[in-house]
Scaffold this active site. Sequence first.
Site, short mmCIF file in Angstrom:
data_model
loop_
_atom_site.label_atom_id
_atom_site.label_comp_id
_atom_site.label_asym_id
_atom_site.label_seq_id
_atom_site.Cartn_x
_atom_site.Cartn_y
_atom_site.Cartn_z
NE ARG A 40 -12.65 -36.15 77.79
CZ ARG A 40 -11.33 -35.89 78.00
NH1 ARG A 40 -10.32 -36.39 77.09
NH2 ARG A 40 -10.98 -34.75 78.76
CB THR A 41 -18.92 -33.12 77.26
OG1 THR A 41 -18.35 -33.99 78.23
CG2 THR A 41 -20.26 -33.24 77.37
CE LYS B 202 -21.76 -8.06 78.15
NZ LYS B 202 -22.30 -7.76 76.86
NE ARG C 184 -18.92 -30.68 81.42
CZ ARG C 184 -17.98 -31.46 81.13
NH1 ARG C 184 -16.78 -31.08 81.21
NH2 ARG C 184 -18.41 -32.66 80.83
CG HIS D 198 -21.29 -36.24 82.69
ND1 HIS D 198 -21.73 -35.87 81.17
CD2 HIS D 198 -19.95 -35.85 82.58
CE1 HIS D 198 -20.77 -35.33 80.41
NE2 HIS D 198 -19.79 -35.45 81.21
N1 CP Z 1 -15.75 -37.03 80.18
C1 CP Z 1 -16.08 -35.82 80.23
O1 CP Z 1 -16.93 -35.18 80.60
O2 CP Z 1 -14.77 -35.01 79.62
P1 CP Z 1 -14.58 -33.55 79.38
O3 CP Z 1 -14.74 -32.88 81.02
O4 CP Z 1 -13.41 -33.20 78.75
O5 CP Z 1 -15.77 -33.07 78.74
#
Ligand code: CP
Length: 307
Positions: free
Chosen positions: A55-56, A84, A105, A133
Amino acid sequence: MTISFEGRDIISIKDLTRDDILTVLRIAKQLKEKPQPTLLKNHVLATLFFEPSTRTRLSFETAMKRLGGTVIGFADANVSSASKGETLYDSIRIIGNYADVIAMRHPLEGAARRAAEATIKPILNGGDGANQHPTQTLLDLFTIHETQHKLKNLHIALVGDLKYGRTVHSLAQSMVHFPCHLHLVAPESLAMPVHIVHDLKKNHISFSLHHTFENILPKLDILYMTRIQKERFSDLLEYEREKNTYVITAAMLTGVKKNLRILHPLPRVNEIHPSVDETPYAYYFEQAENGVFVRQALLALVLGKLS
Ligand code: CP
Protein backbone atom coordinates in the site's frame (compact mmCIF):
# COMPACT_ATOMS: atom_id res chain seq x y z
CA MET A 1 -3.74 30.56 8.67
CA THR A 2 -1.52 29.40 5.77
CA ILE A 3 1.29 27.06 6.77
CA SER A 4 4.35 26.61 4.60
CA PHE A 5 5.09 22.95 4.02
CA GLU A 6 7.49 23.54 1.14
CA GLY A 7 10.70 21.57 1.54
CA ARG A 8 9.65 19.92 4.81
CA ASP A 9 10.49 16.37 5.84
CA ILE A 10 7.69 14.23 7.30
CA ILE A 11 9.60 11.94 9.65
CA SER A 12 7.45 11.63 12.77
CA ILE A 13 3.86 12.54 13.51
CA LYS A 14 5.29 14.45 16.48
CA ASP A 15 6.87 16.93 14.04
CA LEU A 16 3.39 18.04 12.90
CA THR A 17 1.23 20.59 14.68
CA ARG A 18 -2.55 20.36 14.82
CA ASP A 19 -2.77 22.99 12.06
CA ASP A 20 -0.28 21.03 9.93
CA ILE A 21 -2.42 17.91 10.22
CA LEU A 22 -5.63 19.77 9.45
CA THR A 23 -3.97 21.33 6.39
CA VAL A 24 -3.02 17.89 5.04
CA LEU A 25 -6.54 16.59 5.61
CA ARG A 26 -8.09 19.66 3.95
CA ILE A 27 -5.91 19.33 0.84
CA ALA A 28 -6.49 15.57 0.68
CA LYS A 29 -10.25 16.15 0.69
CA GLN A 30 -9.88 18.76 -2.07
CA LEU A 31 -7.86 16.35 -4.20
CA LYS A 32 -10.27 13.49 -3.56
CA GLU A 33 -13.17 15.67 -4.73
CA LYS A 34 -11.36 17.42 -7.58
CA PRO A 35 -8.35 15.62 -9.12
CA GLN A 36 -5.47 17.77 -10.41
CA PRO A 37 -3.84 15.64 -13.11
CA THR A 38 -1.05 18.07 -14.06
CA LEU A 39 -0.20 19.66 -10.71
CA LEU A 40 3.18 17.92 -10.33
CA LYS A 41 4.14 17.74 -14.01
CA ASN A 42 7.94 17.65 -14.40
CA HIS A 43 8.46 16.57 -10.79
CA VAL A 44 10.13 13.30 -9.81
CA LEU A 45 9.35 11.17 -6.76
CA ALA A 46 11.85 8.50 -5.64
CA THR A 47 10.30 5.58 -3.75
CA LEU A 48 13.04 3.74 -1.85
CA PHE A 49 11.66 0.66 -0.14
CA PHE A 50 14.27 -1.23 1.85
CA GLU A 51 11.45 -3.28 3.42
CA PRO A 52 8.37 -4.90 1.80
CA SER A 53 5.27 -2.82 1.14
CA THR A 54 2.16 -2.96 -1.02
CA ARG A 55 0.00 0.00 0.00
CA THR A 56 2.50 2.63 1.05
CA ARG A 57 4.75 2.32 -1.99
CA LEU A 58 2.03 1.83 -4.58
CA SER A 59 -0.20 4.57 -3.19
CA PHE A 60 2.72 7.02 -3.18
CA GLU A 61 3.45 6.06 -6.80
CA THR A 62 -0.21 6.32 -7.80
CA ALA A 63 -0.46 9.66 -6.01
CA MET A 64 2.51 11.07 -7.92
CA LYS A 65 1.42 9.71 -11.30
CA ARG A 66 -2.16 10.94 -10.91
CA LEU A 67 -0.76 14.42 -10.23
CA GLY A 68 1.22 14.27 -13.47
CA GLY A 69 4.64 13.52 -11.96
CA THR A 70 7.00 10.64 -12.55
CA VAL A 71 8.47 8.01 -10.23
CA ILE A 72 11.87 6.33 -9.91
CA GLY A 73 12.99 3.91 -7.22
CA PHE A 74 13.15 0.35 -6.02
CA ALA A 75 10.91 -2.04 -4.12
CA ASP A 76 13.73 -4.32 -3.05
CA ALA A 77 17.00 -3.10 -1.53
CA ASN A 78 18.78 -6.14 -3.04
CA VAL A 79 18.59 -4.50 -6.47
CA SER A 80 20.16 -1.28 -5.13
CA SER A 81 23.79 -0.60 -4.25
CA ALA A 82 22.88 -1.01 -0.56
CA SER A 83 23.53 -4.69 -1.34
CA LYS A 84 27.15 -3.75 -2.20
CA GLY A 85 27.58 -1.97 1.11
CA GLU A 86 26.66 1.60 0.18
CA THR A 87 25.64 3.58 3.25
CA LEU A 88 22.13 5.02 3.52
CA TYR A 89 23.68 8.48 3.75
CA ASP A 90 25.54 8.10 0.43
CA SER A 91 22.53 6.58 -1.33
CA ILE A 92 20.24 9.42 -0.26
CA ARG A 93 22.82 12.08 -1.05
CA ILE A 94 22.96 10.78 -4.63
CA ILE A 95 19.22 10.14 -5.09
CA GLY A 96 18.53 13.65 -3.77
CA ASN A 97 20.17 14.85 -7.01
CA TYR A 98 17.82 12.73 -9.14
CA ALA A 99 14.48 13.34 -7.44
CA ASP A 100 12.51 16.30 -6.06
CA VAL A 101 11.04 14.33 -3.15
CA ILE A 102 11.82 10.94 -1.58
CA ALA A 103 9.44 8.45 0.06
CA MET A 104 11.35 5.82 1.99
CA ARG A 105 10.72 2.72 4.11
CA HIS A 106 13.55 1.15 6.06
CA PRO A 107 13.75 -1.60 8.69
CA LEU A 108 15.88 0.50 11.06
CA GLU A 109 14.35 2.95 13.53
CA GLY A 110 15.74 6.41 12.89
CA ALA A 111 16.63 5.69 9.24
CA ALA A 112 14.28 8.37 7.90
CA ARG A 113 15.85 11.00 10.18
CA ARG A 114 19.32 9.91 9.00
CA ALA A 115 18.17 10.15 5.37
CA ALA A 116 16.93 13.69 5.96
CA GLU A 117 20.46 14.68 7.01
CA ALA A 118 21.82 13.60 3.63
CA THR A 119 19.67 15.77 1.35
CA ILE A 120 17.73 19.02 1.26
CA LYS A 121 14.96 17.27 -0.70
CA PRO A 122 11.90 16.39 1.40
CA ILE A 123 11.96 12.91 2.95
CA LEU A 124 8.57 11.29 3.55
CA ASN A 125 8.88 8.46 6.07
CA GLY A 126 6.96 5.42 4.85
CA GLY A 127 7.84 3.51 8.02
CA ASP A 128 11.12 3.11 9.93
CA GLY A 129 11.30 -0.19 11.79
CA ALA A 130 8.90 -0.32 14.71
CA ASN A 131 9.15 3.44 15.20
CA GLN A 132 6.89 5.71 13.11
CA HIS A 133 4.55 5.64 10.11
CA PRO A 134 3.33 9.25 9.95
CA THR A 135 1.76 9.16 6.47
CA GLN A 136 -0.33 6.17 7.59
CA THR A 137 -1.53 8.19 10.58
CA LEU A 138 -2.55 11.06 8.32
CA LEU A 139 -4.63 8.72 6.19
CA ASP A 140 -6.04 7.12 9.35
CA LEU A 141 -7.09 10.54 10.65
CA PHE A 142 -8.55 11.42 7.24
CA THR A 143 -10.57 8.20 7.35
CA ILE A 144 -11.68 8.72 10.94
CA HIS A 145 -12.93 12.19 10.01
CA GLU A 146 -14.60 10.88 6.84
CA THR A 147 -16.52 8.27 8.84
CA GLN A 148 -17.16 10.10 12.13
CA HIS A 149 -17.28 13.76 10.94
CA LYS A 150 -15.02 14.73 13.84
CA LEU A 151 -11.64 13.81 15.27
CA LYS A 152 -12.21 14.49 18.96
CA ASN A 153 -14.12 12.82 21.76
CA LEU A 154 -14.27 9.42 20.11
CA HIS A 155 -13.75 5.99 21.66
CA ILE A 156 -10.95 4.37 19.69
CA ALA A 157 -9.57 0.89 20.40
CA LEU A 158 -6.08 0.03 19.19
CA VAL A 159 -5.90 -3.75 19.17
CA GLY A 160 -3.06 -6.23 18.67
CA ASP A 161 0.64 -5.62 18.35
CA LEU A 162 1.03 -2.32 20.13
CA LYS A 163 4.71 -2.99 20.88
CA TYR A 164 6.04 -3.25 17.32
CA GLY A 165 3.16 -1.56 15.46
CA ARG A 166 4.51 1.72 14.13
CA THR A 167 1.05 2.69 12.84
CA VAL A 168 -0.43 2.59 16.33
CA HIS A 169 2.55 4.43 17.79
CA SER A 170 2.03 7.34 15.40
CA LEU A 171 -1.76 7.27 15.71
CA ALA A 172 -1.66 7.30 19.53
CA GLN A 173 0.75 10.25 19.49
CA SER A 174 -1.53 12.19 17.12
CA MET A 175 -4.23 12.13 19.82
CA VAL A 176 -2.32 14.91 21.56
CA HIS A 177 -4.09 17.19 19.06
CA PHE A 178 -7.43 15.39 18.93
CA PRO A 179 -8.22 14.09 22.40
CA CYS A 180 -10.13 10.82 22.31
CA HIS A 181 -10.41 7.95 24.77
CA LEU A 182 -7.93 5.29 23.69
CA HIS A 183 -8.57 1.66 24.62
CA LEU A 184 -5.17 -0.03 24.32
CA VAL A 185 -5.77 -3.75 23.83
CA ALA A 186 -2.71 -6.01 23.75
CA PRO A 187 -1.24 -9.06 25.42
CA GLU A 188 1.27 -8.22 28.17
CA SER A 189 4.20 -9.06 25.90
CA LEU A 190 3.01 -6.71 23.11
CA ALA A 191 1.95 -3.74 25.21
CA MET A 192 2.32 -0.14 24.03
CA PRO A 193 5.91 1.06 24.65
CA VAL A 194 6.44 2.95 27.88
CA HIS A 195 7.61 6.14 26.15
CA ILE A 196 4.31 6.40 24.25
CA VAL A 197 2.24 5.71 27.37
CA HIS A 198 4.31 8.43 29.03
CA ASP A 199 3.45 10.83 26.15
CA LEU A 200 -0.25 10.06 26.62
CA LYS A 201 -0.07 10.72 30.36
CA LYS A 202 1.98 13.88 29.92
CA ASN A 203 -0.60 15.25 27.48
CA HIS A 204 -3.59 14.18 29.61
CA ILE A 205 -4.94 11.82 26.93
CA SER A 206 -7.53 9.55 28.45
CA PHE A 207 -6.70 5.86 27.95
CA SER A 208 -7.35 2.44 29.43
CA LEU A 209 -5.45 -0.85 29.16
CA HIS A 210 -7.11 -4.16 28.24
CA HIS A 211 -6.15 -7.73 27.40
CA THR A 212 -9.48 -8.52 25.68
CA PHE A 213 -11.79 -6.41 23.53
CA GLU A 214 -15.15 -8.21 23.39
CA ASN A 215 -16.51 -6.29 26.39
CA ILE A 216 -15.56 -2.84 25.05
CA LEU A 217 -16.98 -3.31 21.52
CA PRO A 218 -20.37 -1.64 22.32
CA LYS A 219 -18.59 1.59 23.38
CA LEU A 220 -16.44 2.02 20.30
CA ASP A 221 -16.55 4.46 17.39
CA ILE A 222 -13.35 3.13 15.83
CA LEU A 223 -11.93 -0.37 16.16
CA TYR A 224 -8.36 -0.24 14.84
CA MET A 225 -7.09 -3.78 14.38
CA THR A 226 -3.42 -4.55 13.74
CA ARG A 227 -1.41 -7.53 12.59
CA ILE A 228 0.90 -9.34 14.99
CA GLN A 229 4.16 -8.63 13.16
CA LYS A 230 6.02 -11.91 12.72
CA GLU A 231 9.03 -10.17 11.16
CA ARG A 232 9.78 -8.20 14.35
CA PHE A 233 9.92 -11.22 16.73
CA SER A 234 13.32 -12.64 17.66
CA ASP A 235 11.55 -15.64 19.26
CA LEU A 236 9.17 -17.30 16.77
CA LEU A 237 7.62 -19.39 19.55
CA GLU A 238 6.42 -16.17 21.13
CA TYR A 239 4.90 -15.16 17.77
CA GLU A 240 3.12 -18.54 17.53
CA ARG A 241 1.70 -17.99 21.02
CA GLU A 242 0.32 -14.55 20.23
CA LYS A 243 -0.56 -14.65 16.53
CA ASN A 244 -4.28 -15.39 16.87
CA THR A 245 -4.92 -13.59 20.17
CA TYR A 246 -7.39 -11.12 18.64
CA VAL A 247 -9.75 -12.06 15.82
CA ILE A 248 -12.88 -10.06 15.01
CA THR A 249 -15.75 -11.87 13.28
CA ALA A 250 -19.11 -10.63 11.97
CA ALA A 251 -20.88 -12.55 14.74
CA MET A 252 -19.14 -10.42 17.37
CA LEU A 253 -20.62 -7.20 15.94
CA THR A 254 -24.15 -7.50 17.29
CA GLY A 255 -24.84 -4.66 19.68
CA VAL A 256 -22.12 -2.31 18.43
CA LYS A 257 -22.77 1.38 17.74
CA LYS A 258 -24.18 2.13 14.28
CA ASN A 259 -21.30 4.48 13.52
CA LEU A 260 -18.60 1.94 14.45
CA ARG A 261 -16.02 1.58 11.72
CA ILE A 262 -13.32 -1.05 11.67
CA LEU A 263 -9.94 0.12 10.39
CA HIS A 264 -6.71 -1.77 9.80
CA PRO A 265 -3.50 -0.46 8.22
CA LEU A 266 -3.30 -3.82 6.38
CA PRO A 267 -2.03 -6.33 5.47
CA ARG A 268 -4.28 -8.47 7.66
CA VAL A 269 -3.47 -12.06 8.45
CA ASN A 270 -6.20 -13.62 10.63
CA GLU A 271 -7.26 -10.71 12.82
CA ILE A 272 -10.26 -9.65 10.70
CA HIS A 273 -12.33 -12.60 9.54
CA PRO A 274 -13.56 -12.20 5.93
CA SER A 275 -17.16 -12.35 7.26
CA VAL A 276 -16.60 -8.77 8.51
CA ASP A 277 -15.89 -7.48 4.98
CA GLU A 278 -19.57 -7.38 4.01
CA THR A 279 -20.77 -5.71 7.20
CA PRO A 280 -21.44 -1.93 7.26
CA TYR A 281 -18.66 -1.61 9.84
CA ALA A 282 -15.76 -2.64 7.57
CA TYR A 283 -13.88 0.39 6.25
CA TYR A 284 -10.29 -0.87 5.81
CA PHE A 285 -10.39 -1.05 2.01
CA GLU A 286 -11.67 2.54 1.75
CA GLN A 287 -9.01 3.51 4.33
CA ALA A 288 -6.27 2.08 2.07
CA GLU A 289 -7.70 3.96 -0.92
CA ASN A 290 -7.58 7.20 1.07
CA GLY A 291 -3.81 6.71 1.20
CA VAL A 292 -3.63 7.97 -2.38
CA PHE A 293 -5.35 11.30 -1.60
CA VAL A 294 -3.42 11.92 1.61
CA ARG A 295 -0.11 11.15 -0.08
CA GLN A 296 -1.10 13.41 -2.99
CA ALA A 297 -1.69 16.17 -0.47
CA LEU A 298 1.72 15.60 1.14
CA LEU A 299 3.52 15.59 -2.21
CA ALA A 300 1.77 18.77 -3.34
CA LEU A 301 2.47 20.48 -0.01
CA VAL A 302 6.16 19.63 0.37
CA LEU A 303 6.75 20.56 -3.28
CA GLY A 304 5.14 23.93 -2.62
CA LYS A 305 2.33 23.48 -5.17
CA LEU A 306 -0.57 23.82 -2.76
CA SER A 307 -0.95 25.45 0.63
N1 CP B 1 -0.26 0.06 5.78
C1 CP B 1 0.93 -0.27 5.25
O1 CP B 1 1.98 0.28 5.62
O2 CP B 1 0.88 -1.26 4.30
P1 CP B 1 2.10 -1.76 3.45
O3 CP B 1 3.06 -2.46 4.39
O4 CP B 1 1.53 -2.69 2.42
O5 CP B 1 2.78 -0.57 2.84
